[in-house]
Design an enzyme around this catalytic site. Sequence first.
Site, short mmCIF file in Angstrom:
data_model
loop_
_atom_site.label_atom_id
_atom_site.label_comp_id
_atom_site.label_asym_id
_atom_site.label_seq_id
_atom_site.Cartn_x
_atom_site.Cartn_y
_atom_site.Cartn_z
N SER A 140 47.57 48.28 35.78
CA SER A 140 46.19 48.39 35.95
C SER A 140 45.96 48.39 37.52
CB SER A 140 45.42 46.82 35.66
OG SER A 140 44.05 47.00 36.17
N LYS A 166 45.80 52.48 33.86
CA LYS A 166 44.22 51.70 33.84
C LYS A 166 43.65 51.84 35.50
CE LYS A 166 43.01 47.52 33.07
NZ LYS A 166 42.57 46.45 32.31
N LYS A 168 40.34 50.88 37.69
CA LYS A 168 39.16 50.10 37.81
C LYS A 168 38.07 51.02 38.43
CE LYS A 168 40.55 46.05 36.83
NZ LYS A 168 40.11 45.08 35.73
N ASP A 193 38.39 51.00 33.32
CA ASP A 193 37.94 49.68 33.18
C ASP A 193 36.70 49.21 34.15
OD1 ASP A 193 37.32 46.91 32.40
OD2 ASP A 193 39.39 46.12 33.37
N GLU A 218 36.90 50.62 29.23
CA GLU A 218 36.90 49.51 28.80
C GLU A 218 35.62 48.80 29.46
OE1 GLU A 218 39.80 45.50 29.66
OE2 GLU A 218 40.49 47.63 30.07
N ASP A 243 36.59 43.90 26.42
CA ASP A 243 37.14 42.79 27.10
C ASP A 243 36.39 41.48 27.09
OD1 ASP A 243 38.80 41.01 28.63
OD2 ASP A 243 38.93 42.62 30.35
N LYS A 267 42.79 39.04 25.55
CA LYS A 267 43.57 38.45 26.62
C LYS A 267 43.62 36.71 26.35
CE LYS A 267 41.92 40.89 30.54
NZ LYS A 267 41.11 41.15 31.88
N GLY A 295 45.83 41.44 30.97
CA GLY A 295 46.57 40.48 31.90
C GLY A 295 45.30 40.02 32.83
#
Length: 376
Positions: A140, A166, A168, A193, A218, A243, A267, A295
């Site tokens: 990520s 991934k 952000k 995400d 996400e 999530d 998670k 995570g």
Amino acid sequence: MSTELKIVTARLHRVRMPLVHEFQTSSHRKAFLDHILVELEDASGAVGWGEIASSSDPYYAPETVESCWHIASQYLLPAILGRSWTHPGQLAAVWSKVRGNNFAKAGVDTAAWVLFAETQSMPLATVLGGTRTEVVAGVSLGIEPTIDDLLTQVANQVAAGYPRVKLKIAPGWDVEPVRAVRAAYPDLDLHVDANGIYTVDDLKLLRELDEFGLTMIEQPFAPRDLLTHAKLQRTIRTPVCLDESIETVDDLQTALELEALQVLNIKVSRMGGLTPAREAHDRAQAAGIPVWCGGMHEFGIGRLANVALSSLAGFTLPSDVSASEKYYARDVIEPAVVAVDGVVQVPEATGLGHVVDRALIEANTVAELALGPEQE
């Protein structure tokens, strides 16, 4: 015949670890992390470790390090000290009156599972029901100052062998960075995400991401805004992954009924431990929803719990179980978690499968607390 366990001593260690690379999400930037390590010891002297991987600030979830310390020390640990049990799944009923506070619960629940595995002389993955011997890892990446900086970070992780990256995203940092990464890596397993930062007014913008062949988008909207997630999913090909929206198995069932997701991020921290995380895995698998393990930049203890969970059959997508070195110059376990060509081996040794480095924990502890007969 099941072995009866009784926790006689419980310890909390608030440990501060610097990150090797600062990480920025849509809400904040962080250079170090404080996590609480939970240590449970039973009458035989066996020890189980867990990790409360809450943020210091209430941006990802309402909990903070301070609130988790309070809940764990005042409610969760006193409830299980001296109580007999034969399976860690029984402990959730003991603290069922405590609403929410899933991060605090997760650290204690995980420690109980590790203790259980130790007393059974079995790996944590095995007692959870895992069948995989290795887990495909993804990474990520946070929001960078420039797109060139982001491309450098992606290049580093691709060179390290990670098959999934991934990104952000946030308003003003979404379509163009994704376009640049996809242009540079047309075949990379790529997903984004948003950590819930967008609103219904951003539906048109988010639909633009559909052209980039993403594995998933996400958590684009706020945790409780399942209806807008469902509206987006009806109008794009890209799977929507939830999530923050899924804190309980009941949340998952509601999202499934609304058709608000096609992928689930499980998670351990967000769901309150390995016990509910495993239940969510089972429910998603029955519904045909692929899952992966997210995570919280865990230290090695929480990272190994994630690896063990990811050995379950339904975890068919790369999980956030990347190598320790991506986040920490030195981890609290020996050896550190290692990824070879983006793959992490599931430990075969008893319990966590790695040795906990007490000396490093002590050197980085900023607060500690012990509960048990000798502290009374």
